[in-house]
Design an enzyme around this catalytic site. Structure first.
Site, short mmCIF file in Angstrom:
data_model
loop_
_atom_site.label_atom_id
_atom_site.label_comp_id
_atom_site.label_asym_id
_atom_site.label_seq_id
_atom_site.Cartn_x
_atom_site.Cartn_y
_atom_site.Cartn_z
N GLY A 1 42.62 -42.33 -34.10
CA GLY A 1 42.53 -41.73 -32.77
C GLY A 1 41.56 -40.57 -32.70
N PRO B 1 30.35 -37.22 -48.09
CA PRO B 1 30.35 -36.03 -47.22
C PRO B 1 29.63 -36.28 -45.90
CG PRO B 1 29.82 -35.43 -49.48
CD PRO B 1 29.83 -36.94 -49.43
N ASN B 2 28.66 -37.20 -45.90
CA ASN B 2 27.96 -37.52 -44.66
C ASN B 2 27.52 -38.99 -44.71
OD1 ASN B 2 26.11 -37.53 -42.37
ND2 ASN B 2 26.32 -35.31 -42.46
N ARG C 1 37.85 -38.29 -33.38
CA ARG C 1 36.46 -38.45 -32.92
C ARG C 1 35.73 -39.48 -33.79
NH1 ARG C 1 37.57 -32.90 -32.10
NH2 ARG C 1 37.40 -32.60 -34.33
N THR D 1 36.39 -37.86 -44.86
CA THR D 1 37.08 -36.59 -44.64
C THR D 1 36.62 -35.54 -45.64
OG1 THR D 1 38.98 -37.94 -43.99
CG2 THR D 1 39.39 -35.58 -44.30
N LYS E 1 35.50 -28.36 -34.97
CA LYS E 1 35.55 -28.60 -36.41
C LYS E 1 36.49 -27.59 -37.09
CE LYS E 1 32.50 -29.38 -40.38
NZ LYS E 1 33.26 -30.54 -40.82
N HIS F 1 27.68 -27.01 -36.04
CA HIS F 1 28.59 -28.08 -35.62
C HIS F 1 29.29 -27.73 -34.30
CE1 HIS F 1 28.15 -29.55 -39.74
NE2 HIS F 1 28.65 -30.70 -39.31
N GLY G 1 43.33 -42.15 -39.23
CA GLY G 1 42.73 -41.16 -38.32
C GLY G 1 42.05 -41.85 -37.16
N1 LIG Z 1 31.39 -38.19 -43.65
C1 LIG Z 1 30.90 -38.11 -42.41
O1 LIG Z 1 29.81 -38.61 -42.09
C2 LIG Z 1 31.71 -37.40 -41.37
C3 LIG Z 1 32.87 -36.77 -41.72
N2 LIG Z 1 33.62 -36.13 -40.79
C4 LIG Z 1 34.86 -35.58 -41.27
O2 LIG Z 1 35.89 -36.50 -40.91
C5 LIG Z 1 37.10 -35.79 -40.67
C6 LIG Z 1 37.59 -36.15 -39.29
O3 LIG Z 1 36.69 -35.61 -38.32
P1 LIG Z 1 36.95 -35.80 -36.77
O4 LIG Z 1 37.10 -37.26 -36.46
O5 LIG Z 1 35.91 -35.02 -36.07
O6 LIG Z 1 38.36 -35.07 -36.60
P2 LIG Z 1 39.51 -35.34 -35.51
O7 LIG Z 1 40.38 -34.12 -35.53
O8 LIG Z 1 38.91 -35.79 -34.24
O9 LIG Z 1 40.32 -36.56 -36.13
C7 LIG Z 1 41.20 -36.49 -37.19
C8 LIG Z 1 42.28 -37.50 -36.94
O10 LIG Z 1 43.12 -37.59 -38.08
C9 LIG Z 1 44.44 -37.72 -37.61
N3 LIG Z 1 45.36 -37.37 -38.69
C10 LIG Z 1 45.78 -36.17 -39.07
N4 LIG Z 1 46.60 -36.28 -40.11
C11 LIG Z 1 46.70 -37.59 -40.38
C12 LIG Z 1 47.43 -38.35 -41.33
N5 LIG Z 1 48.25 -37.76 -42.20
N6 LIG Z 1 47.29 -39.71 -41.33
C13 LIG Z 1 46.47 -40.30 -40.44
N7 LIG Z 1 45.79 -39.63 -39.50
C14 LIG Z 1 45.91 -38.30 -39.48
C15 LIG Z 1 44.52 -36.81 -36.40
O11 LIG Z 1 45.60 -37.14 -35.60
P3 LIG Z 1 46.13 -36.08 -34.51
O12 LIG Z 1 45.14 -36.22 -33.39
O13 LIG Z 1 47.47 -36.58 -34.21
O14 LIG Z 1 46.09 -34.73 -35.15
C16 LIG Z 1 43.18 -37.14 -35.76
O15 LIG Z 1 43.25 -38.26 -34.91
C17 LIG Z 1 36.76 -34.31 -40.87
O16 LIG Z 1 37.09 -33.92 -42.19
C18 LIG Z 1 35.26 -34.27 -40.66
O17 LIG Z 1 34.66 -33.19 -41.31
C19 LIG Z 1 33.24 -36.09 -39.48
C20 LIG Z 1 32.08 -36.65 -39.07
C21 LIG Z 1 31.19 -37.34 -39.98
O1 LIG Z 2 33.39 -32.45 -38.69
C1 LIG Z 2 32.28 -33.00 -38.43
O2 LIG Z 2 31.92 -33.22 -37.27
C2 LIG Z 2 31.44 -33.39 -39.54
N1 LIG Z 2 31.91 -33.31 -40.74
C3 LIG Z 2 31.23 -33.63 -41.94
C4 LIG Z 2 30.95 -32.39 -42.73
O3 LIG Z 2 31.79 -31.48 -42.77
O4 LIG Z 2 29.88 -32.33 -43.37
C5 LIG Z 2 30.01 -34.48 -41.70
C6 LIG Z 2 29.22 -34.08 -40.48
O5 LIG Z 2 28.60 -32.87 -40.75
C7 LIG Z 2 30.11 -34.00 -39.26
#
Ligand SMILES: NC(=O)C1=CN([C@@H]2O[C@H](COP(=O)(O)OP(=O)(O)OC[C@H]3O[C@@H](n4cnc5c(N)ncnc54)[C@H](OP(=O)(O)O)[C@@H]3O)[C@@H](O)[C@H]2O)C=CC1
Ligand SMILES: O=C(O)C1=N[C@H](C(=O)O)C[C@H](O)C1
Length: 253
Positions: A14, A108-109, A16, A81, A141, A137, A12
């Site tokens: 590419g 989760p965070n 955010r 994720t 999202k 958020h 993932g």
């Molecule tokens: N635990 C934590 O602290 C945090 C967790 N998150 C979670 O992280 C996840 C990602 O969030 P975020 O970065 O905002 O989302 P984005 O949509 O910005 O990024 C997800 C990325 O995953 C890629 N992707 C999709 N399918 C696949 C695959 N099969 N293999 C590899 N890459 C793939 C997408 O590619 P494409 O662009 O081509 O679709 C995209 O670049 C979410 O579930 C979010 O809730 C987010 C922030 C903090």
């Molecule tokens: O998608 C997000 O941005 C985030 N996802 C995680 C969640 O679903 O709890 C962590 C954070 O809240 C940011």
């Protein structure tokens, strides 16, 4: 590169979060970024890159196959994720029994303040009659409620149940669907999606005449990176499944 270098594949890359993780790994002296993979790449590329660890920051539909692939191939996983519900966690535990050397952190965070706020809220939840969560958020999202809110609700509900606390009082008899939020183990969770926000959560605890609020704000995704790096540095010494970064912290609560 030393024999102890942590060789990381970011899945993932590419996205955010993934793009921040790429920068954080590249800046860490004890790590080497060996693969930065996206949707159109195959998991085999992570294995072929010689990675010892994967960071999964993809989408709920992809994360299970990624983590199962990592475990089956002896790689350690740090997973941010969302979408890891009870049945997914159970299946992962089953796979880990067949590969007891592999470590997996499902976090989760990754923000330390968020982990602390959830832990404090879980501790406090048994002392109040009412408990609800508001998570807020950015509008890009794809999942609601947030994984953090679901985990916080589960922890709070578990603590309330163990202490013999009954359900939060609620006289609602007529409701426009969704007005009272999602019911996660008896805790109401309300999801706001608003341009300008990143990731925010409020836990509201109420009893007669008083309210206690735990609020955490991530204003920038840089807030998640110390937790990602802590996960990468710790996961190999913690075989099996750890659910929540609090599992790697000494909170003493
Ligand atoms: N635990 C934590 O602290 C945090 C967790 N998150 C979670 O992280 C996840 C990602 O969030 P975020 O970065 O905002 O989302 P984005 O949509 O910005 O990024 C997800 C990325 O995953 C890629 N992707 C999709 N399918 C696949 C695959 N099969 N293999 C590899 N890459 C793939 C997408 O590619 P494409 O662009 O081509 O679709 C995209 O670049 C979410 O579930 C979010 O809730 C987010 C922030 C903090
Ligand atoms: O998608 C997000 O941005 C985030 N996802 C995680 C969640 O679903 O709890 C962590 C954070 O809240 C940011």
């Amino acid at each position: 590169m030393s024999a102890h270098t942590i060789r990381v594949a970011v899945l993932g890359a590419g996205g955010r979060m993934g793009s921040e993780a790429v920068k954080a790994v590249e800046s860490a002296e004890d790590m080497e970024l060996v693969a930065a993979l996206g949707r159109s790449d195959s998991f085999q590329q992570a294995i072929d890159s010689g990675a010892t660890h994967v960071v999964d920051l993809t989408v709920p539909d992809a994360t299970v196959d990624n983590v199962h692939g990592a475990v089956a191939n002896g790689l350690h996983s740090v997973v941010g994720t969302t979408g890891w519900d009870a049945s997914r966690l159970e299946a992962l535990r089953g796979l880990l029994e067949e590969h007891p050397e592999a470590g997996v952190l499902i976090a989760p965070n990754f923000a330390l303040g968020s982990v602390l706020a959830s832990a404090f809220a879980a501790k406090a939840a048994q002392y109040f009659e009412s408990a609800e969560i508001v998570e807020l958020h950015h509008p890009n999202k794809v999942d609601a409620p947030s994984g953090t809110a679901v985990r916080t609700a589960e922890l709070m509900a578990g603590a309330r149940q163990a202490a013999g606390v009954g359900p939060s009082p609620d006289a609602t008899q007529q409701e426009v669907e969704g007005a009272r939020g999602a019911d996660i183990d008896g805790i109401r969770v309300h999801s706001v999606r608003l341009r300008g926000l990143v990731a925010h959560q409020e836990v509201l605890l109420g009893s007669a005449g008083e309210q206690l609020t735990f609020r955490h704000d991530s204003f920038d995704r840089a807030s998640f990176m110390p937790g990602v790096l802590l996960g990468l540095r710790t996961v190999a010494q913690r075989p099996g499944l750890t659910h929540g970064l609090d599992g790697y912290l000494d909170l003493g609560l």
